[in-house]
Design a protein around this motif. Structure first.
Motif, PDB file in Angstrom:
ATOM      1  N   MET A  75       0.838  -1.199   0.000  1.00 38.88           N
ATOM      2  CA  MET A  75       0.000   0.000   0.000  1.00 38.88           C
ATOM      3  C   MET A  75       0.876   1.252   0.000  1.00 38.88           C
ATOM      4  N   ARG A  76       0.414   2.277  -0.708  1.00 38.82           N
ATOM      5  CA  ARG A  76       1.114   3.556  -0.761  1.00 38.82           C
ATOM      6  C   ARG A  76       0.254   4.581  -0.020  1.00 38.82           C
ATOM      7  N   ILE A  77       0.837   5.188   1.030  1.00 33.75           N
ATOM      8  CA  ILE A  77       0.074   6.043   1.936  1.00 33.75           C
ATOM      9  C   ILE A  77       0.591   7.472   1.870  1.00 33.75           C
ATOM     10  N   ALA A  78      -0.323   8.414   1.706  1.00 38.19           N
ATOM     11  CA  ALA A  78      -0.001   9.834   1.814  1.00 38.19           C
ATOM     12  C   ALA A  78      -0.679  10.358   3.072  1.00 38.19           C
ATOM     13  N   SER A  79       0.104  10.804   4.022  1.00 41.97           N
ATOM     14  CA  SER A  79      -0.437  11.321   5.278  1.00 41.97           C
ATOM     15  C   SER A  79      -0.289  12.837   5.292  1.00 41.97           C
ATOM     16  N   LEU A  80      -1.413  13.535   5.278  1.00 42.67           N
ATOM     17  CA  LEU A  80      -1.404  14.993   5.238  1.00 42.67           C
ATOM     18  C   LEU A  80      -1.679  15.593   6.602  1.00 42.67           C
ATOM     19  N   LEU A  81      -1.352  14.854   7.638  1.00 47.38           N
ATOM     20  CA  LEU A  81      -1.675  15.240   9.006  1.00 47.38           C
ATOM     21  C   LEU A  81      -0.581  14.714   9.933  1.00 47.38           C
ATOM     22  N   PRO A  82       0.073  15.575  10.719  1.00 51.65           N
ATOM     23  CA  PRO A  82       1.161  15.107  11.586  1.00 51.65           C
ATOM     24  C   PRO A  82       0.756  13.982  12.535  1.00 51.65           C
ATOM     25  N   SER A  83      -0.415  14.100  13.151  1.00 55.77           N
ATOM     26  CA  SER A  83      -0.825  13.052  14.089  1.00 55.77           C
ATOM     27  C   SER A  83      -1.063  11.735  13.365  1.00 55.77           C
ATOM     28  N   ALA A  84      -1.597  11.788  12.154  1.00 56.20           N
ATOM     29  CA  ALA A  84      -1.818  10.563  11.387  1.00 56.20           C
ATOM     30  C   ALA A  84      -0.494   9.909  11.023  1.00 56.20           C
ATOM     31  N   THR A  85       0.493  10.720  10.681  1.00 56.05           N
ATOM     32  CA  THR A  85       1.810  10.175  10.363  1.00 56.05           C
ATOM     33  C   THR A  85       2.381   9.433  11.567  1.00 56.05           C
ATOM     34  N   GLU A  86       2.249  10.037  12.745  1.00 51.70           N
ATOM     35  CA  GLU A  86       2.721   9.370  13.960  1.00 51.70           C
ATOM     36  C   GLU A  86       2.016   8.037  14.157  1.00 51.70           C
ATOM     37  N   ILE A  87       0.698   8.024  13.943  1.00 54.00           N
ATOM     38  CA  ILE A  87      -0.076   6.803  14.152  1.00 54.00           C
ATOM     39  C   ILE A  87       0.320   5.734  13.136  1.00 54.00           C
ATOM     40  N   VAL A  88       0.462   6.129  11.859  1.00 57.59           N
ATOM     41  CA  VAL A  88       0.827   5.156  10.823  1.00 57.59           C
ATOM     42  C   VAL A  88       2.153   4.481  11.168  1.00 57.59           C
ATOM     43  N   PHE A  89       3.126   5.266  11.592  1.00 59.04           N
ATOM     44  CA  PHE A  89       4.403   4.674  11.987  1.00 59.04           C
ATOM     45  C   PHE A  89       4.240   3.806  13.232  1.00 59.04           C
ATOM     46  N   ALA A  90       3.412   4.247  14.170  1.00 63.01           N
ATOM     47  CA  ALA A  90       3.246   3.508  15.424  1.00 63.01           C
ATOM     48  C   ALA A  90       2.588   2.149  15.217  1.00 63.01           C
ATOM     49  N   VAL A  91       1.715   2.026  14.204  1.00 63.81           N
ATOM     50  CA  VAL A  91       1.078   0.721  13.961  1.00 63.81           C
ATOM     51  C   VAL A  91       1.927  -0.155  13.040  1.00 63.81           C
ATOM     52  N   GLY A  92       3.078   0.369  12.611  1.00 63.03           N
ATOM     53  CA  GLY A  92       4.004  -0.449  11.839  1.00 63.03           C
ATOM     54  C   GLY A  92       3.908  -0.311  10.343  1.00 63.03           C
ATOM     55  N   ALA A  93       3.229   0.740   9.851  1.00 61.30           N
ATOM     56  CA  ALA A  93       3.084   0.920   8.403  1.00 61.30           C
ATOM     57  C   ALA A  93       3.940   2.066   7.877  1.00 61.30           C
ATOM     58  N   GLY A  94       4.936   2.482   8.631  1.00 60.32           N
ATOM     59  CA  GLY A  94       5.765   3.607   8.223  1.00 60.32           C
ATOM     60  C   GLY A  94       6.474   3.400   6.903  1.00 60.32           C
ATOM     61  N   ASP A  95       6.853   2.163   6.588  1.00 64.47           N
ATOM     62  CA  ASP A  95       7.568   1.903   5.341  1.00 64.47           C
ATOM     63  C   ASP A  95       6.686   2.114   4.117  1.00 64.47           C
ATOM     64  N   GLU A  96       5.376   2.216   4.324  1.00 61.13           N
ATOM     65  CA  GLU A  96       4.454   2.367   3.198  1.00 61.13           C
ATOM     66  C   GLU A  96       4.059   3.832   2.967  1.00 61.13           C
TER      67      GLU A  96
END
Length: 301
Positions: free
Chosen positions: A1-22
């Motif tokens: 999956m390719r993820i665009a996070s336009l929100l700082p808190s969402a970016t933190e959450i995406v990395f925290a759940v282990g999807a940061g590489d995407e």
């Protein structure tokens, strides 16, 4: 999956759940974790406010919104080039990040075919649900559920609370003064205090200096959205000119604290727990000199 996070808190959450590489792109304010700083930037401010006094920032943003403008712009060409499968945005505050409407319009006009996930947490439980939503959307439902459970467990009130609780004034902006809303009153309550001007789940609102003076807080917290701790301390110097501020019990006793709002209060993600822990340390000894990471007590005048 390719993820665009336009929100700082969402970016933190995406990395925290282990999807940061995407994650293939982020907003210009996504600076945590450190890996996010190296990713393509997909947004930028519509008006440059860096270095301006708070009153001028407020005037510029208010004028822009009143004219129907947006405070942030999306780099459409970069977003098109990255071809994300998932775009994460928010519908909570048009001042804080790219709006939901902007994102949907770009995704539709560019025929990106991406799913748009909109987060709208109003309180701490809403933050936990947002974490679960991000986990499900990124294929990390189990990780999201565990992280949300950790948040819910961490926000449980401590077994022993001060009685009566200290009266706490929290300002998200102070020229003009705005209360710190949404989840911040809950953070204060979970730390053992009572917010004197704001209620959980309610938006930050502009108040008068007479209202601030009448609140007569025991402790004052300065946590302006978007500012670092050093910037908050610098901006706090302007408060000394206001008699309403100087007359507050918290100011007279030296119970005024500047805090790293971006890390612990402005962004609805896992680090809100760190903010609660910092507040517990502060409220346990609001006039003491014990160091609190990410916070600084301002001396009495």
């Amino acid at each position: 999956m390719r993820i665009a996070s336009l929100l700082p808190s969402a970016t933190e959450i995406v990395f925290a759940v282990g999807a940061g590489d995407e994650v293939v792109g982020v907003s210009h304010e996504c600076d945590y974790p450190a890996a996010a700083r190296d990713l393509p930037v997909l947004t930028g401010p519509a008006v440059e406010t860096r270095g301006l006094p708070q009153a001028e920032i407020d005037a510029a943003i208010s004028s822009l919104l009143a004219s129907g403008g947006s405070t942030y712009a999306i780099d459409v060409s970069s977003l098109r080039e990255l071809q994300p499968d998932l775009v994460i945005t928010q519908a909570l505050c048009d001042v804080c990040a790219v709006s939901e409407g902007q994102v949907h319009r770009v995704v539709h006009e560019e025929q990106l075919g991406a799913r748009v996930l909109t987060l709208t947490p109003l309180d701490l439980e809403g933050v936990a649900r947002s974490i679960e939503e991000v986990g499900e959307a990124t294929g990390r439902a189990a990780e999201g559920a565990r992280l949300a459970a950790d948040l819910r467990e961490g926000i449980a009130p401590p077994s022993a609370l001060p009685s009566p609780p200290p009266r706490v004034l929290a300002l998200e902006w102070f020229d003009p003064p705005f209360t710190a809303g949404h989840w911040v009153p809950e953070q204060i309550a979970r730390a053992g205090g009572e917010d004197v001007l704001a209620s959980p789940g309610q938006k930050s609102v502009r108040v008068t200096w007479d209202t601030v003076a009448a609140s007569a807080p025991d402790v004052a917290l300065l946590l302006p959205c978007g500012l670092s701790l050093d910037e908050v301390v610098h901006e706090a110097g302007s408060l000394a000119d206001r008699p309403e501020w100087r007359g507050l019990p918290a100011v007279a006793s030296g119970a005024v604290w500047a805090l790293d709002a971006n890390a612990w209060f402005s962004r609805p993600g896992p680090r809100l727990l760190d903010g609660i822990e910092a507040l517990r340390a502060i409220l346990a000894d609001p006039t003491g000199d014990r160091p609190v990471p990410g916070a600084r007590r301002l001396p009495a005048p």
